[in-house]
Design a protein around this motif. Structure first.
Motif, PDB file in Angstrom:
ATOM      1  N   CYS A  44       0.959  -1.283   0.529  1.00 48.24           N
ATOM      2  CA  CYS A  44       0.171   0.139   0.316  1.00 48.24           C
ATOM      3  C   CYS A  44       1.184   0.955   0.043  1.00 48.24           C
ATOM      4  O   CYS A  44       1.555   1.352   0.401  1.00 48.24           O
ATOM      5  N   PRO A  45       0.759   2.066  -0.770  1.00 47.23           N
ATOM      6  CA  PRO A  45       1.281   3.592  -1.155  1.00 47.23           C
ATOM      7  C   PRO A  45       0.814   5.004   0.150  1.00 47.23           C
ATOM      8  O   PRO A  45       1.804   5.159   0.543  1.00 47.23           O
ATOM      9  N   ALA A  46      -0.167   4.415   0.810  1.00 43.61           N
ATOM     10  CA  ALA A  46      -0.375   4.939   1.582  1.00 43.61           C
ATOM     11  C   ALA A  46       0.349   4.854   3.344  1.00 43.61           C
ATOM     12  O   ALA A  46      -0.195   5.309   4.304  1.00 43.61           O
ATOM     13  N   HIS A  47       0.862   3.784   3.246  1.00 43.57           N
ATOM     14  CA  HIS A  47       1.258   3.450   4.965  1.00 43.57           C
ATOM     15  C   HIS A  47       2.395   2.539   4.553  1.00 43.57           C
ATOM     16  O   HIS A  47       2.977   1.836   2.930  1.00 43.57           O
ATOM     17  N   ASP A  48       3.647   2.341   5.059  1.00 47.58           N
ATOM     18  CA  ASP A  48       5.146   1.850   5.419  1.00 47.58           C
ATOM     19  C   ASP A  48       4.387   0.249   5.469  1.00 47.58           C
ATOM     20  O   ASP A  48       4.287  -0.078   6.531  1.00 47.58           O
ATOM     21  N   ASP A  49       4.219  -0.032   4.124  1.00 44.29           N
ATOM     22  CA  ASP A  49       3.346  -1.153   4.370  1.00 44.29           C
ATOM     23  C   ASP A  49       5.254  -2.537   4.298  1.00 44.29           C
ATOM     24  O   ASP A  49       5.264  -2.704   3.641  1.00 44.29           O
ATOM     25  N   LYS A  50       5.249  -3.083   5.201  1.00 45.15           N
ATOM     26  CA  LYS A  50       6.363  -4.176   5.249  1.00 45.15           C
ATOM     27  C   LYS A  50       5.568  -5.573   4.091  1.00 45.15           C
ATOM     28  O   LYS A  50       6.329  -6.577   3.819  1.00 45.15           O
ATOM     29  N   VAL A  51       4.160  -5.410   4.273  1.00 48.01           N
ATOM     30  CA  VAL A  51       3.629  -6.830   3.633  1.00 48.01           C
ATOM     31  C   VAL A  51       2.741  -6.187   2.613  1.00 48.01           C
ATOM     32  O   VAL A  51       2.728  -4.794   2.271  1.00 48.01           O
ATOM     33  N   GLN A  52       2.026  -6.647   1.683  1.00 43.18           N
ATOM     34  CA  GLN A  52       1.671  -6.529   0.947  1.00 43.18           C
ATOM     35  C   GLN A  52      -0.266  -6.986   0.645  1.00 43.18           C
ATOM     36  O   GLN A  52      -0.840  -7.673   1.171  1.00 43.18           O
ATOM     37  N   SER A  53      -0.285  -5.231   1.952  1.00 45.28           N
ATOM     38  CA  SER A  53      -1.994  -5.663   1.765  1.00 45.28           C
ATOM     39  C   SER A  53      -2.867  -4.639   1.120  1.00 45.28           C
ATOM     40  O   SER A  53      -3.938  -4.786   1.355  1.00 45.28           O
ATOM     41  N   LEU A  54      -2.563  -4.113  -0.509  1.00 49.21           N
ATOM     42  CA  LEU A  54      -3.192  -3.742  -1.147  1.00 49.21           C
ATOM     43  C   LEU A  54      -3.614  -4.353  -1.880  1.00 49.21           C
ATOM     44  O   LEU A  54      -3.173  -5.269  -2.113  1.00 49.21           O
ATOM     45  N   GLN A  55      -5.161  -4.349  -1.974  1.00 50.47           N
ATOM     46  CA  GLN A  55      -5.683  -5.676  -2.868  1.00 50.47           C
ATOM     47  C   GLN A  55      -6.652  -4.882  -4.004  1.00 50.47           C
ATOM     48  O   GLN A  55      -6.936  -3.317  -3.381  1.00 50.47           O
ATOM     49  N   ILE A  56      -6.228  -5.196  -5.690  1.00 53.31           N
ATOM     50  CA  ILE A  56      -6.994  -4.561  -6.306  1.00 53.31           C
ATOM     51  C   ILE A  56      -7.301  -5.584  -7.662  1.00 53.31           C
ATOM     52  O   ILE A  56      -6.768  -6.631  -7.647  1.00 53.31           O
ATOM     53  N   SER A  57      -9.040  -4.733  -8.015  1.00 57.89           N
ATOM     54  CA  SER A  57      -9.503  -6.219  -8.612  1.00 57.89           C
ATOM     55  C   SER A  57      -9.989  -5.457  -9.631  1.00 57.89           C
ATOM     56  O   SER A  57     -11.168  -3.926  -9.098  1.00 57.89           O
ATOM     57  N   GLU A  58     -10.470  -6.172 -10.754  1.00 60.76           N
ATOM     58  CA  GLU A  58     -11.448  -5.585 -12.000  1.00 60.76           C
ATOM     59  C   GLU A  58     -12.965  -6.384 -11.634  1.00 60.76           C
ATOM     60  O   GLU A  58     -13.088  -6.858 -11.092  1.00 60.76           O
ATOM     61  N   ARG A  59     -13.773  -5.139 -10.961  1.00 63.33           N
ATOM     62  CA  ARG A  59     -15.413  -4.780 -10.618  1.00 63.33           C
ATOM     63  C   ARG A  59     -16.063  -4.900 -12.403  1.00 63.33           C
ATOM     64  O   ARG A  59     -16.247  -4.901 -13.358  1.00 63.33           O
ATOM     65  N   SER A  60     -16.934  -6.011 -11.381  1.00 60.44           N
ATOM     66  CA  SER A  60     -17.838  -6.249 -13.164  1.00 60.44           C
ATOM     67  C   SER A  60     -18.372  -5.323 -13.781  1.00 60.44           C
ATOM     68  O   SER A  60     -19.198  -5.015 -15.009  1.00 60.44           O
ATOM     69  N   ASP A  61     -19.272  -4.032 -12.770  1.00 56.96           N
ATOM     70  CA  ASP A  61     -19.278  -2.649 -13.552  1.00 56.96           C
ATOM     71  C   ASP A  61     -17.942  -1.549 -14.427  1.00 56.96           C
ATOM     72  O   ASP A  61     -17.941  -1.047 -14.732  1.00 56.96           O
ATOM     73  N   LEU A  62     -17.147  -2.600 -14.559  1.00 54.14           N
ATOM     74  CA  LEU A  62     -15.504  -1.486 -15.679  1.00 54.14           C
ATOM     75  C   LEU A  62     -15.320  -0.514 -14.418  1.00 54.14           C
ATOM     76  O   LEU A  62     -14.186   0.405 -14.884  1.00 54.14           O
ATOM     77  N   SER A  63     -15.228  -1.252 -12.758  1.00 53.15           N
ATOM     78  CA  SER A  63     -14.394   0.057 -12.572  1.00 53.15           C
ATOM     79  C   SER A  63     -13.111  -1.129 -11.385  1.00 53.15           C
ATOM     80  O   SER A  63     -13.708  -2.514 -11.555  1.00 53.15           O
ATOM     81  N   VAL A  64     -11.996  -0.367 -10.926  1.00 48.43           N
ATOM     82  CA  VAL A  64     -10.799  -0.735 -10.227  1.00 48.43           C
ATOM     83  C   VAL A  64     -11.378  -0.866  -8.766  1.00 48.43           C
ATOM     84  O   VAL A  64     -11.629   0.799  -8.141  1.00 48.43           O
ATOM     85  N   GLY A  65     -11.357  -1.787  -8.086  1.00 44.54           N
ATOM     86  CA  GLY A  65     -11.727  -2.029  -6.748  1.00 44.54           C
ATOM     87  C   GLY A  65     -10.273  -1.873  -5.683  1.00 44.54           C
ATOM     88  O   GLY A  65      -9.169  -2.493  -6.385  1.00 44.54           O
ATOM     89  N   LEU A  66     -10.223  -1.016  -4.875  1.00 47.03           N
ATOM     90  CA  LEU A  66      -8.917  -0.663  -3.827  1.00 47.03           C
ATOM     91  C   LEU A  66      -9.582  -1.051  -2.582  1.00 47.03           C
ATOM     92  O   LEU A  66     -10.445  -0.764  -2.025  1.00 47.03           O
ATOM     93  N   HIS A  67      -8.871  -2.114  -1.768  1.00 46.49           N
ATOM     94  CA  HIS A  67      -8.561  -1.948  -0.513  1.00 46.49           C
ATOM     95  C   HIS A  67      -7.295  -2.673   0.564  1.00 46.49           C
ATOM     96  O   HIS A  67      -6.643  -3.284  -0.120  1.00 46.49           O
ATOM     97  N   CYS A  68      -7.363  -1.323   0.938  1.00 45.82           N
ATOM     98  CA  CYS A  68      -6.206  -1.869   1.673  1.00 45.82           C
ATOM     99  C   CYS A  68      -6.882  -2.650   3.182  1.00 45.82           C
ATOM    100  O   CYS A  68      -7.058  -2.195   4.343  1.00 45.82           O
TER     101      CYS A  68
END
Length: 87
Positions: free
Chosen positions: A36-60
């Motif tokens: 995650c670019p928003a905090h000092d992330d030591k592991v991969q905590s940001l999930q990025i997904s393609e949604r059915s409504d043609l948007s990109v999902g982001l979840h930390c």
């Protein structure tokens, strides 16, 4: 000219390139994970997904707000949605 759904997903690649330019990301069963670019992330905590409504999902999974993540990547909420193909 009508574009098909597969060619409309180019912006997902653009967002992934934006994230990958700062952080290592990898593909998993329904999307990608990255540091995650928003905090000092030591592991991969940001999930990025393609949604059915043609948007990109982001979840930390560490709890960062989307606005903070987007600011850190130089993106806006509008960047998470497919460009309009109207007129």
């Amino acid at each position: 000219m009508k574009q098909n759904e597969n060619t409309d997903l180019w912006w997902v690649g653009w967002i992934l390139l934006t994230i990958a330019s700062f952080f290592v990301s990898c593909y998993f069963w329904n999307g990608w994970i990255a540091r995650c670019p928003a905090h000092d992330d030591k592991v991969q905590s940001l999930q990025i997904s393609e949604r059915s409504d043609l948007s990109v999902g982001l979840h930390c999974h560490a709890g960062c707000a989307k606005t903070v993540m987007l600011d850190a990547m130089g993106l806006t909420f509008a960047d998470l949605f497919a460009p309009s193909t109207d007129g």
